[in-house]
Design an enzyme around this catalytic site. Structure first.
Site, short mmCIF file in Angstrom:
data_model
loop_
_atom_site.label_atom_id
_atom_site.label_comp_id
_atom_site.label_asym_id
_atom_site.label_seq_id
_atom_site.Cartn_x
_atom_site.Cartn_y
_atom_site.Cartn_z
N ASP A 163 13.98 15.04 9.07
CA ASP A 163 13.92 13.85 8.22
C ASP A 163 12.48 13.46 7.88
OD1 ASP A 163 15.32 11.35 7.16
OD2 ASP A 163 13.94 10.46 8.60
N GLU A 232 13.09 17.41 4.68
CA GLU A 232 13.28 16.41 3.63
C GLU A 232 11.93 15.77 3.30
OE1 GLU A 232 15.64 12.19 2.98
OE2 GLU A 232 14.22 12.49 4.62
#
Length: 535
Positions: A163, A232
């Protein structure tokens, strides 16, 4: 498996106070009771392996919860945790008061610094104040984060979706970020130019270190299979490519490609779509692998942002372009965003400069059938509301319907992904008209596939030989969208013709088809008395 899916990605399941939907982790090595316990996770892994499937965990290395043991010990300056986070003294004002160390802002609104009375310093947080950022200049931090990854790899996971990686490292000197023109003094995150809190060169070094760790784990494992890292980062294309490699070191196997999700809009024409496709394909370093993301938990669903009519076309794009297809749950049935009352909102954190951007609407549960709560849960009230259309449109009804449905089209597209041409074939792209574009997948010795999409609002006559002159005269429809007038096996011509039975392709607004060239067949000789179709 019925949908051709062989890998699934779980959102954060770690122990968490759930102030930020599980992205505020208080223990990397525990399952939050909201999702069960470790025995439940082991059962899930066993059942996954039985089905020859793979599981990827969401991994959140940028920050922890402020309830994490590391942060609590860091507050008390207990070594080695003293510098696990980014602590700084405040600036002394002329009046003797302290203020923030610099002008950095939180993505979720307000200042990115929060004062801790016990320690007597500010700590930095890119997101909400309950998510203090880890200090990646501290070697102990990097080692503990890799230990957390190893814990789950030892339990059988096949990799991680990592993330918010472009936020991992900040400018060491804590320099103020410049303001955009006319925005001086603004406390809106988007009014700063983020030179010092995103995409720092050291960020790539952290990702390359994670990749080395995963490669070492593979070499030392019994099965020797790859453990994947997907990253990401919402950033520009050149910076994204560095997550693949810097030319000497390797990083992410797949930096998420959000271009079709972020850049394609209802205003995009055929040339725009081709440009979006080429921008990733042509910039990707040689020897690396493509991917295409259609949607996720932070963005509006395809049917909501593009309209129900383009759902099938988007999955022809995402699943038939070269590379890995990333499908957000529910998109395969054309599920739409929920419309929520204010009292149903669980996500209260995504606030940029005072503007609430609620992420709950696309996070509705998957619609399995027409039973209570759409078959998703036996609980009386689920965490997020069930979309009210569940009684009419769900996986069960779309599977058994005699009329063509999004799920039936999705399955046909997924089945095509097993073909060698789709797995390894070349890509060519074509702008047919202002609103129609096409791409082909070709591999010598194997079937060729032509995907044609009308993103316009009018019916379009498509003469493929104008831009693809090497095509034969006849093509057969392999897959068609739910709003197309064609069925599998229908034949179309690549040019204008005077024959009754053989007519050129005509696409309704937002319709799409997958075509196969018929190289060994030609148009019959018998003329028709009908006049040719006019463009």
């Amino acid at each position: 498996m019925d949908a051709g899916v062989n890998t699934y990605w779980l959102g954060p399941i770690y122990k968490s106070p759930m102030i930020e939907g599980g992205y505020d982790i208080s223990d990397f090595n525990e399952v939050d009771p909201l999702f069960g316990d470790m025995d439940d996770f082991k059962t899930l892994m066993d059942e996954t392996k039985k089905r020859d499937m793979h599981v990827i965990l969401d991994f959140v290395p940028n920050h922890t919860s402020d309830q994490h043991e590391w942060f609590q010990k860091s507050i008390k300056k207990e070594d080695p945790y003293t510098d696990y986070y980014i602590w700084r003294d405040g600036k002394l004002l002329p009046d003797g008061n302290l203020t923030y160390p610099n002008n950095w802002l939180s993505i979720f609104g307000g200042r990115a610094w929060t004062w801790n009375e016990e320690r007597g310093q500010y700590y930095f947080h890119q997101f909400i104040k309950h998510q203090p950022d880890l200090n990646y200049r501290n070697n102990f931090v990097r080692q503990d984060v890799k230990k957390a990854m190893k814990f789950w790899l030892d339990l059988g996971v096949d990799g991680f979706r990592v993330d918010a990686v472009n936020h991992l490292v900040e400018d060491k000197a804590l320099r103020d970020e410049p303001y955009k023109e006319g925005k001086y003094g603004s406390e809106n995150y988007d009014d700063l130019i983020h030179l010092y809190t995103r995409d720092q060169n050291e960020t790539y070094d952290v990702i390359y270190e994670f990749r080395r760790f995963l490669e070492d784990y593979r070499r030392n494992s019994l099965d020797k299979h790859d453990r994947i890292m997907i990253t990401e980062a919402y950033t520009d294309i050149n910076k994204l490519m560095l997550y693949y490699t810097n030319g000497t070191e390797f990083g992410s196997h797949l930096p998420f490609n959000f271009l079709l999700m972020d850049d394609a809009t209802i205003d995009s024409n055929a040339a725009d779509y081709v440009s979006i496709i080429r921008s990733w394909v042509d910039n990707m370093p040689n020897g690396h692998w493509l991917n295409w993301v259609g949607g996720n938990h932070d963005n509006n669903r395809i049917a909501t942002r593009m309209g129900d009519e383009l759902v099938d076309a988007f999955y022809m794009l995402i699943m038939l372009l070269p590379g890995t297809a990333v499908v957000y749950q529910g998109e395969e049935i054309g599920q739409q965003n929920n419309l929520l009352r204010s009292d149903q909102i669980k996500d209260h954190n995504n606030i940029k400069g005072g503007i609430v951007i609620v992420r709950d609407p696309p996070r509705g549960p998957f619609l399995w059938d027409d039973s209570e709560n759409a078959g998703f849960t036996k609980a009386k009230i689920p965490w997020e509301p069930i979309h009210p259309s569940y009684w009419e449109s769900n996986l069960k009804t779309q599977t058994s319907s005699k009329q063509k449905t999004h799920y039936q089209v999705f399955k046909s597209i997924a089945k095509l992904r097993s073909q060698s041409t789709i797995q390894r074939g070349y890509l060519n792209t074509y702008v047919i008209s202002k609103w129609v574009f096409a791409f082909s997948r070709e591999l010598p010795g194997f079937e060729t596939y032509i995907i044609v999409i009308n993103v316009g609002s009018e019916r379009e006559l498509v003469l493929l030989t104008d831009t693809m002159p090497l095509l034969p005269e006849l093509l057969v429809v392999n897959i068609s969208s739910t709003n197309s007038e064609y069925e599998e096996g229908d034949r179309v011509t690549t040019k204008l013709t005077i024959h009754d039975r053989w007519k050129p392709l005509v696409l309704r607004p937002k319709a799409s088809v997958v075509l196969i060239p018929l190289y060994n067949e030609t148009l019959p000789d018998e003329p028709s008395t009908n006049k040719p179709i006019k463009s």
